[in-house]
Write a protein that holds these residues in place. Structure first.
Motif, PDB file in Angstrom:
ATOM      1  N   VAL A   1       0.893  -1.142  -0.133  1.00  0.00           N
ATOM      2  CA  VAL A   1       0.098   0.081   0.089  1.00  0.00           C
ATOM      3  C   VAL A   1       0.898   1.266  -0.059  1.00  0.00           C
ATOM      4  N   GLY A   2       1.003   1.900  -1.151  1.00  0.00           N
ATOM      5  CA  GLY A   2       1.884   3.072  -1.251  1.00  0.00           C
ATOM      6  C   GLY A   2       2.855   2.952  -2.363  1.00  0.00           C
ATOM      7  N   ALA A   3       2.965   3.614  -3.380  1.00  0.00           N
ATOM      8  CA  ALA A   3       3.766   3.443  -4.553  1.00  0.00           C
ATOM      9  C   ALA A   3       4.859   4.510  -4.461  1.00  0.00           C
TER      10      ALA A   3
ATOM     11  N   ASP B   1      -1.875   2.455  -5.019  1.00  0.00           N
ATOM     12  CA  ASP B   1      -1.672   3.899  -4.543  1.00  0.00           C
ATOM     13  C   ASP B   1      -2.757   4.747  -5.016  1.00  0.00           C
ATOM     14  N   MET B   2      -3.326   5.324  -4.148  1.00  0.00           N
ATOM     15  CA  MET B   2      -4.336   6.510  -4.605  1.00  0.00           C
ATOM     16  C   MET B   2      -4.236   7.447  -5.667  1.00  0.00           C
TER      17      MET B   2
ATOM     18  N   ASP C   1      -7.474 -10.738   6.636  1.00  0.00           N
ATOM     19  CA  ASP C   1      -7.766 -11.561   5.573  1.00  0.00           C
ATOM     20  C   ASP C   1      -7.532 -10.985   4.064  1.00  0.00           C
ATOM     21  N   GLY C   2      -7.277  -9.787   4.103  1.00  0.00           N
ATOM     22  CA  GLY C   2      -7.095  -9.000   3.016  1.00  0.00           C
ATOM     23  C   GLY C   2      -7.311  -7.675   2.812  1.00  0.00           C
ATOM     24  N   VAL C   3      -7.578  -6.978   1.640  1.00  0.00           N
ATOM     25  CA  VAL C   3      -7.522  -5.532   1.818  1.00  0.00           C
ATOM     26  C   VAL C   3      -8.675  -4.995   0.782  1.00  0.00           C
ATOM     27  N   VAL C   4      -9.463  -4.127   0.930  1.00  0.00           N
ATOM     28  CA  VAL C   4     -10.267  -3.450   0.048  1.00  0.00           C
ATOM     29  C   VAL C   4      -9.865  -2.342  -0.451  1.00  0.00           C
ATOM     30  N   ILE C   5      -9.578  -2.406  -1.954  1.00  0.00           N
ATOM     31  CA  ILE C   5      -8.964  -1.055  -2.772  1.00  0.00           C
ATOM     32  C   ILE C   5     -10.372  -0.671  -3.445  1.00  0.00           C
ATOM     33  N   GLY C   6     -10.468   0.474  -3.308  1.00  0.00           N
ATOM     34  CA  GLY C   6     -11.676   0.947  -4.078  1.00  0.00           C
ATOM     35  C   GLY C   6     -12.992   0.235  -3.631  1.00  0.00           C
ATOM     36  N   ASP C   7     -13.672  -0.541  -4.433  1.00  0.00           N
ATOM     37  CA  ASP C   7     -14.676  -1.318  -4.063  1.00  0.00           C
ATOM     38  C   ASP C   7     -14.366  -2.766  -4.342  1.00  0.00           C
TER      39      ASP C   7
ATOM     40  N   THR D   1       3.426   0.976   2.765  1.00  0.00           N
ATOM     41  CA  THR D   1       4.478   1.604   2.207  1.00  0.00           C
ATOM     42  C   THR D   1       4.126   3.189   1.925  1.00  0.00           C
ATOM     43  N   ALA D   2       3.188   3.642   2.598  1.00  0.00           N
ATOM     44  CA  ALA D   2       2.331   4.739   2.015  1.00  0.00           C
ATOM     45  C   ALA D   2       2.808   5.975   2.687  1.00  0.00           C
ATOM     46  N   GLY D   3       3.315   6.102   4.030  1.00  0.00           N
ATOM     47  CA  GLY D   3       3.622   7.377   4.608  1.00  0.00           C
ATOM     48  C   GLY D   3       4.148   7.381   5.752  1.00  0.00           C
ATOM     49  N   VAL D   4       4.979   8.252   6.056  1.00  0.00           N
ATOM     50  CA  VAL D   4       5.449   8.461   7.509  1.00  0.00           C
ATOM     51  C   VAL D   4       4.844   9.651   8.280  1.00  0.00           C
ATOM     52  N   ALA D   5       4.975   9.457   9.733  1.00  0.00           N
ATOM     53  CA  ALA D   5       4.578  10.516  10.745  1.00  0.00           C
ATOM     54  C   ALA D   5       5.744  10.904  11.280  1.00  0.00           C
ATOM     55  N   PRO D   6       6.049  12.250  11.554  1.00  0.00           N
ATOM     56  CA  PRO D   6       7.364  12.701  12.643  1.00  0.00           C
ATOM     57  C   PRO D   6       7.228  12.183  13.962  1.00  0.00           C
ATOM     58  N   SER D   7       8.240  12.365  14.448  1.00  0.00           N
ATOM     59  CA  SER D   7       8.222  12.166  16.131  1.00  0.00           C
ATOM     60  C   SER D   7       7.549  13.161  16.651  1.00  0.00           C
ATOM     61  N   PRO D   8       7.380  12.937  18.170  1.00  0.00           N
ATOM     62  CA  PRO D   8       6.333  13.924  18.773  1.00  0.00           C
ATOM     63  C   PRO D   8       7.338  15.126  19.220  1.00  0.00           C
TER      64      PRO D   8
END
Length: 450
Positions: free
Chosen positions: A195-197, A234-235, A274-280, A291-298
Motif C-alpha cells: 500500500v503506497g507506490a 496507490d491512490m 484476511d485481505g484488503v479493500v481497494i476501491g470497491d 509503504t504509504a507514508g510516515v509521521a514525525p516523532s512527537p
C-alpha cells in the motif's frame, strides 16, 4: 556511575579540544558546553561527526544501539541481505571521537525553558539531563492517515525489527502455501499487497517479484512461486510521484513486466487479517505491507512549538526552533521550505542538516559570526525496480535501466557506514546477481518454554 557523572565525563573529555580553541574563542566557560543529540539516524550521526573537532562535549542518545542504513531495509525483508550487513553499532562508529558519549535510552520529553531533556534509561523513568545545545534528529514512524486500525494487519518498514519480522512472514507464507490443499487459501497466502507506490513500495514489490522468479523457482515442489499475485496500490495517478512523469512511466512499465499488478487512483478502504479493500474490490491476501507514508516523532509536542499539517516542527532557516536558539531540529522531524517547497524527508536532507547544525554550534561556541541560512543541495533521486533496472533523476539528467541501476548500486555501497559493510554487501550482491541465491532465508522465531 550516575547520569550526572557521565555528563561530567563527557564534558571533561572535551577539555583538550577546548584548550586548543581558546585562542579563537571570545569567551570560554570552565566546562565546555554540552551538546545533546537525540537520534542516531542519518541526521544525528552526521551532527555527531560534524562536532568531532569542536570544543564541546557531545552526548548522543538513541533507543537502539545501532545505526541502520534504511534504504536497504527492504533487502533484509526480502532475504537478500542479513541485518548485520546494513547496520553498525553507534558506539563503534564514534569510537575514535574523544569528545562524545553514547547512551541507550528513550527520550520522552523536552523542557526547553530549563534546557533539559527527559529520558527513560538505566531502568529509571524520567531522568533529566541538562544541555547547552540540543539537536533533535528523532526521525519518523509509520503514518496510517487516521486509520491506525490498519497497523495490526499492515506493518511498515522503518527499522531492523520491522525488516526481520517481515522476512520471517514472507518466508513462512510460502512454506504454508506449500502444504495448503485448498486453492483459495493457497492463493491468499501467495498474494502480496504493498500500500503506497513511493520508493519503498516500488522496491518491495519488485524485490518480491524477482524473488519468486529466481530464488524460489526451484525450491518448492507443490506450488509455483511465480504464480504469486503481487499488488502495488496507490491512490495517486502514478508510482514514484516525486520523479518525472517519464521516469514514473518507465518504472510502471518495468513493474508490469515483472508481473506486478499496479493499482492506481483508488484508495484503500479497509485492511484486515484476511485481505484488503481497494476501491470497491476486495483482495484476499495474507500479506499487506504499509509503504504509504510516515509521521514525525512527537518533537513538536515536546517543544510546544508550531508544526505543519504533518506534525513536523516548523524551523527557522538556521534550523533552530523559534524562541529557542539553542535547539536545532533536523531530518524527518523538521519542516523547512526552500524555493517555495518543503524539503523532502530523505536521507540526504537529514545528513546535510546534521552537518549544518554542528557547524552552527561550533561557530557559536568559538564566537564566530553565524552561518548563512541552510540551503539543501539536491543530489538527485534514485529508486531500484528489480534486477538490472533503476530510475535516476539528478540535475536535469533522467536515466532509467541498467546504467541507472549500476549508479544506484555504487551510491548505496558508498554510503554504508563502514568499510566492512561495503565489502560484505558488494560480495553478497555479486553472489546473488550471478547465482540467484539470497543471503539470509532463515525463519527465526522465539520459542516459549524449553
Amino acid at each position: 556511575m550516575t547520569i550526572q557523572a557521565r555528563m561530567d565525563s563527557v564534558r571533561s573529555k572535551s577539555e583538550a579540544l577546548s584548550q586548543n580553541s581558546r585562542s579563537e574563542s571570545k569567551e570560554m566557560t570552565e566546562k565546555p558546553p554540552l551538546v545533546v543529540i537525540v537520534g542516531g539516524g542519518f541526521g544525528g550521526l552526521a551532527a555527531a561527526k560534524g562536532l568531532k573537532r569542536s570544543p564541546v562535549g557531545v552526548l548522543l542518545i538513541d533507543r537502539s544501539n545501532h545505526h541502520v542504513f534504511q534504504p536497504l531495509l527492504y533487502q533484509v525483508a526480502t532475504s537478500v541481505l542479513a541485518p548485520g550487513q546494513i547496520a553498525s553499532p553507534i558506539r563503534s562508529l564514534l569510537a575514535k571521537q574523544a569528545n562524545i558519549s553514547v547512551m541507550l535510552g528513550n527520550v520522552t520529553g523536552v523542557d526547553a525553558a530549563s534546557k533539559q531533556i527527559i529520558v527513560d534509561a538505566d531502568d529509571k523513568i524520567g531522568i533529566r539531563i541538562s544541555y547547552d545545545y540540543l539537536i533533535l534528529a528523532t526521525g519518523a514512524t509509520h503514518s496510517y492517515f487516521g486509520h491506525d486500525e490498519f497497523a495490526a494487519f499492515a506493518p511498515g518498514l522503518k527499522n531492523l525489527s520491522d525488516a526481520e519480522s517481515l522476512r520471517n512472514h514472507l518466508l513462512e507464507v510460502f512454506e504454508k502455501a506449500e502444504i495448503e490443499d485448498d486453492p483459495d487459501r493457497r492463493q491468499a497466502l501467495l498474494t502480496f499487497v504493498m500500500v503506497g507506490a513511493g520508493p519503498t513500495g516500488v522496491e518491495m514489490a519488485s524485490a518480491i517479484a524477482v524473488m519468486t522468479q529466481t530464488t524460489f523457482r526451484k525450491d518448492f515442489r507443490r506450488i509455483d512461486p511465480e504464480s504469486a499475485h503481487i499488488v502495488l496500490a496507490d491512490m495517486g495517478s502514478r508510482p514514484l510521484a516525486t520523479f518525472s512523469e517519464k521516469l514514473s512511466e518507465a518504472a510502471k512499465q518495468r513493474l508490469v513486466s515483472l508481473g506486478v499488478d499496479v493499482r492506481l487512483g483508488k484508495p484503500v478502504q479497509a485492511i484486515d487479517r484476511d485481505g484488503v479493500v481497494i476501491g470497491d474490490e476486495r483482495i484476499q491476501a495474507k500479506t499487506v505491507v504499509w509503504t504509504a507514508g510516515v509521521a514525525p516523532s512527537p518533537a513538536g509536542k515536546w517543544l510546544g512549538c508550531g508544526v505543519d499539517r504533518a506534525g513536523r516542527v516548523r524551523i527557522q532557516p538556521d534550523l533552530t526552533v523559534p524562541d529557542h536558539p539553542d535547539v536545532f531540529v533536523v531530518g524527518d522531524t523538521a519542516s523547512l521550505d526552500q524555493d517555495g517547497r518543503p524539503l523532502p524527508g530523505v536521507a540526504q536532507v537529514a545528513m546535510q542538516q546534521g552537518k549544518y547544525a554542528a557547524l552552527c554550534i561550533f561557530r557559536k561556541v568559538i564566537g564566530h559570526p553565524p552561518s548563512p541560512p541552510f540551503r539543501y543541495f539536491d543530489k538527485g533521486n534514485l529508486a531500484v525496480v528489480g534486477k538490472n533496472f533503476a530510475v535516476l533523476q539528478s540535475a536535469g539528467v533522467q536515466l532509467s535501466g541498467f546504467m541507472a541501476w549500476l549508479v544506484w548500486a555504487l551510491i548505496h555501497i558508498q554510503f554504508l557506514a563502514e568499510t566492512s559493510l561495503r565489502f560484505s554487501v558488494f560480495l553478497q550482491w555479486a553472489w546473488t546477481y550471478l547465482s540467484g541465491k539470497r543471503g539470509d532465508r532463515l525463519i527465526i522465531r522465539q520459542r516459549s518454554g524449553s
